[in-house]
Motif scaffolding. Structure first.
Motif, PDB file in Angstrom:
ATOM      1  N   ASN A  85      -0.064  -5.346 -61.489  1.00 57.83           N
ATOM      2  CA  ASN A  85      -0.687  -5.055 -60.202  1.00 57.83           C
ATOM      3  C   ASN A  85      -2.063  -5.718 -60.189  1.00 57.83           C
ATOM      4  O   ASN A  85      -3.030  -5.165 -60.704  1.00 57.83           O
ATOM      5  N   ALA A  86      -2.133  -6.894 -59.625  1.00 59.60           N
ATOM      6  CA  ALA A  86      -3.368  -7.672 -59.660  1.00 59.60           C
ATOM      7  C   ALA A  86      -4.209  -7.500 -58.396  1.00 59.60           C
ATOM      8  O   ALA A  86      -5.077  -8.330 -58.110  1.00 59.60           O
ATOM      9  N   LYS A  87      -3.986  -6.442 -57.658  1.00 57.79           N
ATOM     10  CA  LYS A  87      -4.768  -6.217 -56.439  1.00 57.79           C
ATOM     11  C   LYS A  87      -6.199  -5.809 -56.783  1.00 57.79           C
ATOM     12  O   LYS A  87      -6.472  -5.260 -57.837  1.00 57.79           O
ATOM     13  N   GLY A  88      -7.091  -6.053 -55.845  1.00 56.90           N
ATOM     14  CA  GLY A  88      -8.471  -5.609 -55.995  1.00 56.90           C
ATOM     15  C   GLY A  88      -9.312  -6.522 -56.862  1.00 56.90           C
ATOM     16  O   GLY A  88      -8.959  -7.679 -57.126  1.00 56.90           O
ATOM     17  N   ALA A  89     -10.450  -5.999 -57.303  1.00 59.07           N
ATOM     18  CA  ALA A  89     -11.396  -6.764 -58.110  1.00 59.07           C
ATOM     19  C   ALA A  89     -10.889  -6.846 -59.548  1.00 59.07           C
ATOM     20  O   ALA A  89     -10.785  -5.840 -60.241  1.00 59.07           O
ATOM     21  N   ILE A  90     -10.566  -8.054 -60.000  1.00 55.29           N
ATOM     22  CA  ILE A  90     -10.000  -8.212 -61.339  1.00 55.29           C
ATOM     23  C   ILE A  90     -10.622  -9.389 -62.081  1.00 55.29           C
ATOM     24  O   ILE A  90     -11.163 -10.311 -61.477  1.00 55.29           O
ATOM     25  N   GLY A 114      -7.591 -19.861 -56.034  1.00 57.85           N
ATOM     26  CA  GLY A 114      -8.687 -19.123 -55.418  1.00 57.85           C
ATOM     27  C   GLY A 114      -9.550 -18.292 -56.335  1.00 57.85           C
ATOM     28  O   GLY A 114     -10.232 -17.358 -55.885  1.00 57.85           O
ATOM     29  N   VAL A 115      -9.560 -18.602 -57.642  1.00 53.92           N
ATOM     30  CA  VAL A 115     -10.453 -17.893 -58.561  1.00 53.92           C
ATOM     31  C   VAL A 115     -11.902 -18.157 -58.153  1.00 53.92           C
ATOM     32  O   VAL A 115     -12.267 -19.299 -57.844  1.00 53.92           O
ATOM     33  N   HIS A 116     -12.727 -17.118 -58.159  1.00 51.30           N
ATOM     34  CA  HIS A 116     -14.111 -17.268 -57.705  1.00 51.30           C
ATOM     35  C   HIS A 116     -15.052 -17.795 -58.780  1.00 51.30           C
ATOM     36  O   HIS A 116     -16.167 -18.225 -58.468  1.00 51.30           O
ATOM     37  N   GLY A 117     -14.627 -17.752 -60.026  1.00 57.21           N
ATOM     38  CA  GLY A 117     -15.478 -18.271 -61.087  1.00 57.21           C
ATOM     39  C   GLY A 117     -14.913 -17.990 -62.456  1.00 57.21           C
ATOM     40  O   GLY A 117     -14.059 -17.116 -62.638  1.00 57.21           O
ATOM     41  N   ILE A 118     -15.389 -18.758 -63.425  1.00 58.93           N
ATOM     42  CA  ILE A 118     -14.935 -18.645 -64.805  1.00 58.93           C
ATOM     43  C   ILE A 118     -16.111 -18.283 -65.694  1.00 58.93           C
ATOM     44  O   ILE A 118     -17.236 -18.755 -65.488  1.00 58.93           O
ATOM     45  N   SER A 162      -0.741  -9.007 -50.540  1.00 63.45           N
ATOM     46  CA  SER A 162      -1.513  -7.855 -50.054  1.00 63.45           C
ATOM     47  C   SER A 162      -2.550  -8.260 -49.018  1.00 63.45           C
ATOM     48  O   SER A 162      -3.279  -7.418 -48.493  1.00 63.45           O
ATOM     49  N   GLY A 163      -2.651  -9.565 -48.737  1.00 59.05           N
ATOM     50  CA  GLY A 163      -3.596 -10.028 -47.717  1.00 59.05           C
ATOM     51  C   GLY A 163      -4.979 -10.321 -48.251  1.00 59.05           C
ATOM     52  O   GLY A 163      -5.890 -10.641 -47.474  1.00 59.05           O
ATOM     53  N   GLU A 164      -5.174 -10.221 -49.574  1.00 63.70           N
ATOM     54  CA  GLU A 164      -6.508 -10.494 -50.147  1.00 63.70           C
ATOM     55  C   GLU A 164      -6.841 -11.973 -50.159  1.00 63.70           C
ATOM     56  O   GLU A 164      -8.006 -12.354 -50.053  1.00 63.70           O
ATOM     57  N   LEU A 165      -5.795 -12.806 -50.275  1.00 65.32           N
ATOM     58  CA  LEU A 165      -5.992 -14.247 -50.288  1.00 65.32           C
ATOM     59  C   LEU A 165      -5.109 -14.867 -49.189  1.00 65.32           C
ATOM     60  O   LEU A 165      -4.016 -14.348 -48.915  1.00 65.32           O
ATOM     61  N   PRO A 166      -5.540 -15.957 -48.612  1.00 63.50           N
ATOM     62  CA  PRO A 166      -4.766 -16.602 -47.547  1.00 63.50           C
ATOM     63  C   PRO A 166      -3.484 -17.238 -48.085  1.00 63.50           C
ATOM     64  O   PRO A 166      -3.376 -17.528 -49.264  1.00 63.50           O
ATOM     65  N   LYS A 174     -16.617 -14.962 -49.103  1.00 63.32           N
ATOM     66  CA  LYS A 174     -15.256 -15.183 -48.614  1.00 63.32           C
ATOM     67  C   LYS A 174     -14.591 -13.885 -48.173  1.00 63.32           C
ATOM     68  O   LYS A 174     -13.418 -13.884 -47.781  1.00 63.32           O
ATOM     69  N   ASN A 175     -15.357 -12.787 -48.269  1.00 57.94           N
ATOM     70  CA  ASN A 175     -14.843 -11.465 -47.903  1.00 57.94           C
ATOM     71  C   ASN A 175     -13.581 -11.133 -48.703  1.00 57.94           C
ATOM     72  O   ASN A 175     -12.599 -10.629 -48.165  1.00 57.94           O
ATOM     73  N   GLN A 176     -13.631 -11.423 -50.007  1.00 57.09           N
ATOM     74  CA  GLN A 176     -12.508 -11.179 -50.908  1.00 57.09           C
ATOM     75  C   GLN A 176     -12.984 -10.381 -52.122  1.00 57.09           C
ATOM     76  O   GLN A 176     -14.140 -10.514 -52.535  1.00 57.09           O
TER      77      GLN A 176
END
Length: 260
Positions: free
Chosen positions: A197-202, A132-136, A256-260, A103-105
């Motif tokens: 600040n939840a930006k980036g890989a978290i 939009g969480v990618h997995g649990i 921040s544009g990371e998610l639509p 998803k380029n995220q």
């Protein structure tokens, strides 16, 4: 890859409820459905649509008395429909990273440390899918897995959110940090979640409904966050707290544009 992340399955083999059944039949989950049981004597547009969907996918449909559906669903609220399925499958940690990359995220994961209530897990999965969480990632022991109750409560989100079941969450946390993921846990003395600040890989880490995050896992957190409360009850239901935090993360990431 740590052996704790190898695919595993639960013994659960039923999906109950009309919405959950419809969602399963409309997704790749339909490949796991062996038979559709419809309560005899019931007629409705939604049940007719389920039957047609099952027949289109060449899945057997059987009429059955209510007491049989009650037994299959362990007396759950089946709403006249039960799907007999092969067990829910778990995935590997790499699958979560691959999903984010596709998803380029930046990775957006959720770690649940010992959630025991299937209704909480189902509700959390529903919210995770919405933001939009990618997995649990869940532990193999002392926690609920992917059961029929979880599937029903998630209203079909179980078919869209991949789940890793790990033997050792501390080892997983260390691996995530090595791969550039920042870990955020919950704590009464943490940073106000509105300043997070939840930006980036978290990865957001949510603890057990009563005990919170295990001490060894909490040591791996890069930062802790808290939800301020001024009422007499100083705790929130696990799914409610997770929902607030996930939507805060979603708001930051969307801004921040990371998610639509």
């Amino acid at each position: 890859m740590n052996k704790s992340n190898e695919p595993q399955t639960d013994a659960t083999d039923f999906v109950i409820g009309r919405h959950a059944a419809h969602e399963t039949l409309q997704t790749e989950g339909a490949q796991r459905v062996n038979k559709v049981f419809i309560q005899e004597g019931l007629k409705s547009d939604s049940l007719h649509a389920l039957q047609q969907l099952a027949k289109a996918k060449r899945i057997p449909v059987q009429s059955a008395p209510k007491n049989k559906l009650d037994t299959l669903s362990d007396h759950g609220n089946h709403q006249g429909v039960v799907l007999a399925i092969t067990p829910f499958a778990y995935v590997e940690l790499d699958d979560l990273f691959n999903r984010a990359a596709a998803k380029n995220q930046p990775p957006f994961f959720l770690i649940l440390d010992g959630i025991e209530d299937p209704h909480n897990l189902g509700s959390i999965m529903r919210t995770a899918d919405a933001v939009g969480v990618h997995g649990i990632i869940i532990p193999k022991h002392r926690a609920v897995g992917l059961t029929s109750t979880v599937a029903k409560t998630s209203t079909g989100a179980v078919e869209h959110i991949p789940v890793v079941r790990a033997t050792n969450l501390v080892a997983v946390a260390k691996e995530l940090k090595q791969r550039g993921v920042w870990l955020f846990g919950t704590d009464m003395a943490g940073t106000d979640y509105r300043q997070w600040n939840a930006k980036g890989a978290i990865a957001l880490v949510i603890g057990n409904e009563g005990k919170g995050i295990a001490p060894l896992l909490k040591r791996e957190m890069d930062e802790t966050i808290t939800i301020p409360m001024i009422g007499h009850v100083q705790s929130l239901n696990a799914s409610v707290a997770t929902g607030l935090l996930l939507y805060q993360a979603y708001s930051v990431k969307q801004g921040s544009g990371e998610l639509p």
